[in-house]
Design a protein around this motif. Sequence first.
Motif, PDB file in Angstrom:
ATOM      1  N   ARG A  50       0.966  -1.250  -0.047  1.00 26.46           N
ATOM      2  CA  ARG A  50      -0.004  -0.050  -0.069  1.00 26.46           C
ATOM      3  C   ARG A  50       0.907   1.333   0.084  1.00 26.46           C
ATOM      4  NH1 ARG A  50      -3.334  -0.101   5.546  1.00 26.46           N
ATOM      5  NH2 ARG A  50      -4.213   1.604   4.439  1.00 26.46           N
ATOM      6  N   ALA A  51       2.262   1.139   0.117  1.00 26.64           N
ATOM      7  CA  ALA A  51       3.022   2.131   0.543  1.00 26.64           C
ATOM      8  C   ALA A  51       4.513   1.673   0.396  1.00 26.64           C
ATOM      9  CB  ALA A  51       2.988   3.241   1.645  1.00 26.64           C
ATOM     10  N   LEU A  52       5.281   2.286  -0.621  1.00 29.32           N
ATOM     11  CA  LEU A  52       6.917   2.135  -0.600  1.00 29.32           C
ATOM     12  C   LEU A  52       7.421   3.112  -0.281  1.00 29.32           C
ATOM     13  CD1 LEU A  52       9.059   0.048  -1.543  1.00 29.32           C
ATOM     14  CD2 LEU A  52       8.610   0.768  -3.854  1.00 29.32           C
ATOM     15  N   PHE A  53       8.645   3.100   0.378  1.00 27.41           N
ATOM     16  CA  PHE A  53       9.081   4.462   0.931  1.00 27.41           C
ATOM     17  C   PHE A  53      10.663   3.937   1.277  1.00 27.41           C
ATOM     18  CE2 PHE A  53       6.370   2.644   4.245  1.00 27.41           C
ATOM     19  CZ  PHE A  53       7.141   2.484   5.207  1.00 27.41           C
ATOM     20  N   GLN A  54      11.557   5.346   1.155  1.00 29.76           N
ATOM     21  CA  GLN A  54      12.778   5.237   2.002  1.00 29.76           C
ATOM     22  C   GLN A  54      12.690   5.731   3.370  1.00 29.76           C
ATOM     23  OE1 GLN A  54      13.823   7.049  -2.216  1.00 29.76           O
ATOM     24  NE2 GLN A  54      16.166   6.700  -1.047  1.00 29.76           N
ATOM     25  N   ARG A  68       7.824   6.606  -2.355  1.00 27.73           N
ATOM     26  CA  ARG A  68       8.030   6.573  -3.716  1.00 27.73           C
ATOM     27  C   ARG A  68       6.775   6.287  -4.425  1.00 27.73           C
ATOM     28  NH1 ARG A  68      13.499   6.197  -4.708  1.00 27.73           N
ATOM     29  NH2 ARG A  68      13.330   5.094  -6.565  1.00 27.73           N
ATOM     30  N   GLY A  69       6.225   7.227  -4.396  1.00 32.44           N
ATOM     31  CA  GLY A  69       4.570   7.252  -4.858  1.00 32.44           C
ATOM     32  C   GLY A  69       3.502   7.093  -3.845  1.00 32.44           C
ATOM     33  N   GLY A  70       2.437   8.089  -3.953  1.00 32.38           N
ATOM     34  CA  GLY A  70       1.290   8.148  -2.923  1.00 32.38           C
ATOM     35  C   GLY A  70       1.368   9.229  -2.404  1.00 32.38           C
TER      36      GLY A  70
END
Length: 267
Positions: A50-54, A68-70
């Motif tokens: 539902r969410a990808l992130f650094q 990384r999106g959203g």
Amino acid sequence: MPTHHSAETLLIEGPDARAFAHAQFSSPVSSLAIGQWQFSAWLDPQGRVRALFQLARLADERYLLLLRGGDAAAMADALHRFVFRSKLSVTAWPPRRLATGAVLPLHAVADDGENVSLGCGTHSLRLIATGAGDDAWRLPQLRAGWPWLPACLLGELLPPALSLQRLHAVAIDKGCYPGQEIVARLHFRGGHKRHLHRVTLSQAAVAGDTLRRDGREAGCVLDVVGTDDGIEALVVLSDDIAATVGAGHPHAFDDNLALDIIASWPA
């Protein structure tokens, strides 16, 4: 050229920030040192991303997420439902700009109090409050197989399709977190039939596009960058389709699109 991606960021801070992030996110948050970042994800109970992130640890009780999106505000609202009595705050920053910075070691974080830089090895990714952003960071990250998720694919893909284990964004040996049972099952039993590829395209495409061949859904486009030599993209393809696309031998898809695989990544 202005960047196509804004810096959607949020802060988790407080005495319980570490425990909260470790319990909610798929990466080994408890092992993240101050001044370092790692890839991470927030999964739904079915294991979809539902969410990808650094995820950067700026201080002992302060974590920064670069999505990384959203949308950061929407994610902050969703996370608030799980705070309960935890002593922490979840705050979405106003959108910032993304810019390419000087070389900084992979996973290093530089924070001057106003701007944050995330080390990416060959460059750094700067989150800046003022000044112009740029696109130069996008091509090396695409070529490294670092996904960026278009809004229409949030909550649609499982971690193996994005090669998240390769990026150490999912942990098999930590305690429970949303989607952990699905992650473990796919790791130990396998069976997922969609994976990440870097490709060249014969014509322009848009992140979020569905790839079809003979009317059948074959995959989806995650990110697209134009270069002097053509068009490169990160795509997720069904394994049976990918097996028919040989390197150096572009294969025709619907809508007069030809696609050639340059690199492929495992789960």
